[in-house]
Design a protein around this motif. Sequence first.
Motif, PDB file in Angstrom:
ATOM      1  N   LYS A  40      40.587  28.497  43.824  1.00  0.00           N
ATOM      2  CA  LYS A  40      40.882  28.815  42.436  1.00  0.00           C
ATOM      3  C   LYS A  40      41.169  30.297  42.270  1.00  0.00           C
ATOM      4  O   LYS A  40      40.432  31.148  42.727  1.00  0.00           O
ATOM      5  N   LYS A  41      42.270  30.610  41.639  1.00  0.00           N
ATOM      6  CA  LYS A  41      42.665  32.005  41.480  1.00  0.00           C
ATOM      7  C   LYS A  41      41.864  32.663  40.367  1.00  0.00           C
ATOM      8  O   LYS A  41      41.674  32.112  39.300  1.00  0.00           O
ATOM      9  N   LEU A  42      41.358  33.842  40.660  1.00  0.00           N
ATOM     10  CA  LEU A  42      40.557  34.572  39.684  1.00  0.00           C
ATOM     11  C   LEU A  42      41.457  35.238  38.666  1.00  0.00           C
ATOM     12  O   LEU A  42      42.416  35.921  39.004  1.00  0.00           O
ATOM     13  N   ILE A  43      41.165  35.018  37.401  1.00  0.00           N
ATOM     14  CA  ILE A  43      41.889  35.684  36.319  1.00  0.00           C
ATOM     15  C   ILE A  43      41.109  36.929  35.953  1.00  0.00           C
ATOM     16  O   ILE A  43      39.948  36.862  35.547  1.00  0.00           O
ATOM     17  N   LEU A  44      41.718  38.093  36.109  1.00  0.00           N
ATOM     18  CA  LEU A  44      41.012  39.349  35.899  1.00  0.00           C
ATOM     19  C   LEU A  44      41.405  39.961  34.567  1.00  0.00           C
ATOM     20  O   LEU A  44      42.566  40.191  34.283  1.00  0.00           O
ATOM     21  N   PHE A  45      40.411  40.205  33.738  1.00  0.00           N
ATOM     22  CA  PHE A  45      40.609  40.901  32.469  1.00  0.00           C
ATOM     23  C   PHE A  45      39.491  41.907  32.343  1.00  0.00           C
ATOM     24  O   PHE A  45      38.321  41.567  32.501  1.00  0.00           O
ATOM     25  N   PHE A  46      39.812  43.175  32.085  1.00  0.00           N
ATOM     26  CA  PHE A  46      38.813  44.222  32.175  1.00  0.00           C
ATOM     27  C   PHE A  46      38.638  44.944  30.850  1.00  0.00           C
ATOM     28  O   PHE A  46      39.599  45.296  30.194  1.00  0.00           O
ATOM     29  N   LEU A  47      37.385  45.217  30.517  1.00  0.00           N
ATOM     30  CA  LEU A  47      37.031  46.028  29.357  1.00  0.00           C
ATOM     31  C   LEU A  47      36.070  47.105  29.818  1.00  0.00           C
ATOM     32  O   LEU A  47      35.051  46.808  30.430  1.00  0.00           O
TER      33      LEU A  47
ATOM     34  N   PHE B   4      41.243  51.394  39.890  1.00  0.00           N
ATOM     35  CA  PHE B   4      41.254  50.524  41.066  1.00  0.00           C
ATOM     36  C   PHE B   4      42.492  49.626  41.006  1.00  0.00           C
ATOM     37  O   PHE B   4      42.807  49.054  39.960  1.00  0.00           O
ATOM     38  N   ASP B   5      43.168  49.512  42.141  1.00  0.00           N
ATOM     39  CA  ASP B   5      44.418  48.754  42.154  1.00  0.00           C
ATOM     40  C   ASP B   5      44.386  47.523  43.060  1.00  0.00           C
ATOM     41  O   ASP B   5      45.373  46.791  43.143  1.00  0.00           O
ATOM     42  N   TYR B   6      43.247  47.260  43.727  1.00  0.00           N
ATOM     43  CA  TYR B   6      43.137  46.055  44.555  1.00  0.00           C
ATOM     44  C   TYR B   6      41.751  45.431  44.391  1.00  0.00           C
ATOM     45  O   TYR B   6      40.739  46.140  44.296  1.00  0.00           O
TER      46      TYR B   6
ATOM     47  N   ILE C 146      42.973  39.265  49.050  1.00  0.00           N
ATOM     48  CA  ILE C 146      43.324  40.568  48.481  1.00  0.00           C
ATOM     49  C   ILE C 146      44.247  40.314  47.300  1.00  0.00           C
ATOM     50  O   ILE C 146      45.224  39.582  47.421  1.00  0.00           O
ATOM     51  N   GLN C 147      43.932  40.909  46.156  1.00  0.00           N
ATOM     52  CA  GLN C 147      44.714  40.678  44.946  1.00  0.00           C
ATOM     53  C   GLN C 147      45.023  42.011  44.273  1.00  0.00           C
ATOM     54  O   GLN C 147      44.143  42.859  44.120  1.00  0.00           O
ATOM     55  N   LYS C 148      46.245  42.193  43.867  1.00  0.00           N
ATOM     56  CA  LYS C 148      46.653  43.395  43.141  1.00  0.00           C
ATOM     57  C   LYS C 148      46.085  43.339  41.722  1.00  0.00           C
ATOM     58  O   LYS C 148      46.198  42.321  41.030  1.00  0.00           O
ATOM     59  N   VAL C 149      45.456  44.443  41.276  1.00  0.00           N
ATOM     60  CA  VAL C 149      44.860  44.498  39.941  1.00  0.00           C
ATOM     61  C   VAL C 149      45.151  45.851  39.315  1.00  0.00           C
ATOM     62  O   VAL C 149      45.716  46.746  39.946  1.00  0.00           O
ATOM     63  N   ASP C 150      44.731  46.000  38.071  1.00  0.00           N
ATOM     64  CA  ASP C 150      44.856  47.269  37.359  1.00  0.00           C
ATOM     65  C   ASP C 150      43.587  47.448  36.520  1.00  0.00           C
ATOM     66  O   ASP C 150      43.499  46.960  35.402  1.00  0.00           O
TER      67      ASP C 150
END
Length: 226
Positions: free
Chosen positions: A2-9, A23-25, A200-204
């Motif tokens: 299952k792919k993780l949905i990333l949302f950051f506060l 952080f970008d990864y 490894i997943q690209k994030v922001d």
Amino acid sequence: MKKLILFFLAFTFSNIFSQEYHFDYFIEKQINKVKPDKERIISNSFYDSNNKFKLTLDTYNEITRGFIFDKNTNLRHCFKVRRDNGSVSFQYVHTNDFSNKKNNKDYSKDDILEIKRIDSLQYSIIVFKNEKRKRKRFTAVVNLEKSDFNNLDIQADYNRCDEIGKEIGKLLDPRFNYNIKKLQINYSSGYIFETTISRIQKVDLSLKLPEKLIIKEFDFFGEFQD
């Protein structure tokens, strides 16, 4: 998987901040303890490929905390981590100050690091306790893969891991970036660990610190009190 949905506060306490981390990864690792008994651990972290900072996620008693250890200042910042329907939010809690090194004995200063190339993507590591090279702290084999970013973070119970990563970097082709795909460590105490990257997943993700830090003494169990 299952792919993780990333949302950051990033919850803030002031309109002015002393520092911001980006952080970008997102990196997920599987750590298998092979000996003396078997155990599997999933390790999650966020990585700054430009400045090499890392945000590690640790869970104890079903409570998750995020930790950034800033080697430039010897400060360790703690964040509450909330998960809700696949999203993740962070709230700054406090900071541990490890800048006083008077009580930190450098037990490894006389160690000899021996790093050899097996092939272009595989390297052996031997850490000897002194120049006589008769007693070892641990041996390790590192398997690399070409990557979009450099990450030679050797995760071992040893305080010269940064130096080992830099020495491996000197042996690599400078035209490419490399990531550690697998690491097997055999400690002289009899413990054996195998670590592999599973995702490894690209994030922001950006986390900001308040202008005035809340300094607390380090207390492992206290870190995980809601």
